[in-house]
Scaffold this motif. Structure first.
Motif, PDB file in Angstrom:
ATOM      1  N   SER A  12     -46.955 -66.366 -64.614  1.00 61.07           N
ATOM      2  CA  SER A  12     -45.585 -66.888 -64.676  1.00 61.07           C
ATOM      3  C   SER A  12     -45.586 -68.372 -65.030  1.00 61.07           C
ATOM      4  CB  SER A  12     -44.859 -66.657 -63.337  1.00 61.07           C
ATOM      5  OG  SER A  12     -44.668 -65.274 -63.115  1.00 61.07           O
ATOM      6  N   ASP A  13     -46.613 -68.797 -65.767  1.00 61.56           N
ATOM      7  CA  ASP A  13     -46.752 -70.192 -66.161  1.00 61.56           C
ATOM      8  C   ASP A  13     -46.671 -70.324 -67.680  1.00 61.56           C
ATOM      9  OD1 ASP A  13     -47.133 -70.786 -63.493  1.00 61.56           O
ATOM     10  OD2 ASP A  13     -49.319 -70.799 -63.646  1.00 61.56           O
ATOM     11  N   SER A  28     -45.353 -74.053 -64.008  1.00 59.96           N
ATOM     12  CA  SER A  28     -44.613 -72.898 -63.505  1.00 59.96           C
ATOM     13  C   SER A  28     -43.260 -72.770 -64.191  1.00 59.96           C
ATOM     14  CB  SER A  28     -44.399 -73.029 -61.994  1.00 59.96           C
ATOM     15  OG  SER A  28     -43.514 -72.020 -61.524  1.00 59.96           O
ATOM     16  N   ARG A  36     -40.673 -72.068 -62.802  1.00 57.52           N
ATOM     17  CA  ARG A  36     -39.677 -72.689 -61.915  1.00 57.52           C
ATOM     18  C   ARG A  36     -39.368 -74.129 -62.336  1.00 57.52           C
ATOM     19  NH1 ARG A  36     -42.191 -69.153 -58.256  1.00 57.52           N
ATOM     20  NH2 ARG A  36     -40.708 -67.974 -56.988  1.00 57.52           N
ATOM     21  N   PHE A  53     -41.062 -63.338 -62.318  1.00 59.17           N
ATOM     22  CA  PHE A  53     -42.079 -63.560 -61.275  1.00 59.17           C
ATOM     23  C   PHE A  53     -42.486 -62.210 -60.653  1.00 59.17           C
ATOM     24  CE2 PHE A  53     -39.690 -67.511 -61.563  1.00 59.17           C
ATOM     25  CZ  PHE A  53     -40.693 -68.459 -61.649  1.00 59.17           C
TER      26      PHE A  53
END
Length: 259
Positions: A21-22, A72, A74, A201
């Motif tokens: 998820s990077d 990430s 995020r 994710f």
């Protein structure tokens, strides 16, 4: 259904080099330029969309002969939504390529089908598209209070709304009611759809709802949660960041509480 695929002899593009998820960023942005400029394997790249009239390309880090520093997903929440969703798509395709290397039907070796952007078995020829895991996420309101919970994985005291995975044979509304009750002991009513967000994710689709308190005493399930409380607007703790659908639910509920 038409899908994007390989683009030949391209010039400049946005490059989404992913692992897990990077994603690879250059100066906190998706790199834009030519494959040659960034020493990227153009032959392994696949177009997954367009952004600002330029192609967006997906490349797995494993296809490179050198390593790159990754960030990430995020940390990309502040990007424009259309770009964030394209990055999410690249990450989900990357997850597909890693998790579907072998055919669930016959056990044969899968290969990327460029026309479909799916994995295809070299033996039985079955196509396997990216797996998407449906989840619900819900903000529960009780008068001038909102139900917020804290998970053990959350850092810095962050609270958020209730979420969980859909079960087989279950409607989305049933899932909302079940997850809230299982995690907090509370029953809800007036369940209504709010919106959705792909959440890579690694490959979830968050379907968001608003709901009202119906009955029950708040009793957190400490196997799932560290804490759960009713909060008034003036007492809201640190919550999920902007860009998440969790935060959009919280902001909407706080606004509704003012009206």
């Amino acid at each position: 259904m038409s899908r994007k695929g390989k683009v030949s002899h391209m010039k400049n593009a946005y490059w989404c080099v992913v692992a897990g998820s990077d994603i690879w960023l250059v100066e906190s942005a998706i790199p834009f330029g030519s494959a040659e400029q960034f020493s990227l394997p153009e032959a392994s790249a696949r177009q997954i969309g367009d952004y600002q009239n330029a192609p967006v390309m997906w490349v797995n880090l494993s296809d490179l002969d050198h390593d790159l520093p990754l960030t990430s997903l995020r940390d990309c929440l502040h990007f424009p939504e259309s770009l964030f969703l394209l990055i999410s798509k690249a990450i989900q395709y990357g997850h597909m390529a890693q998790s579907l290397r072998f055919c669930p039907q016959c056990g044969g070796r899968n290969f990327l089908n460029n026309n479909q952007l799916a994995m295809q078995c070299g033996e039985c020829r079955t196509l396997h598209y990216p797996r998407i895991f449906p989840c619900i996420i819900v903000a529960v309101r009780k008068g001038c209070q909102i139900l917020l919970a804290q998970h053990p994985r959350h850092r810095n005291g962050m609270y958020t709304v209730i979420a969980g995975f859909l079960e087989v044979g279950e409607t989305l509304e049933e899932c909302v009611a079940r997850e809230v009750h299982e995690e907090t002991g509370v029953h809800v009513k007036n369940i209504r759809y709010f919106g959705s967000q792909p959440w890579a994710f690694p490959s979830s689709m968050m379907m968001a709802f608003l709901a009202d308190y119906d009955s029950g005493v708040l009793t957190p399930d400490y196997r799932e949660l560290s804490d759960a409380q009713w909060f008034r607007a003036e007492d809201i703790p640190p919550v999920a960041p902007k860009g998440t659908i969790a935060r959009a639910l919280i902001d909407q509920t706080l606004q509704d509480m003012k009206d």
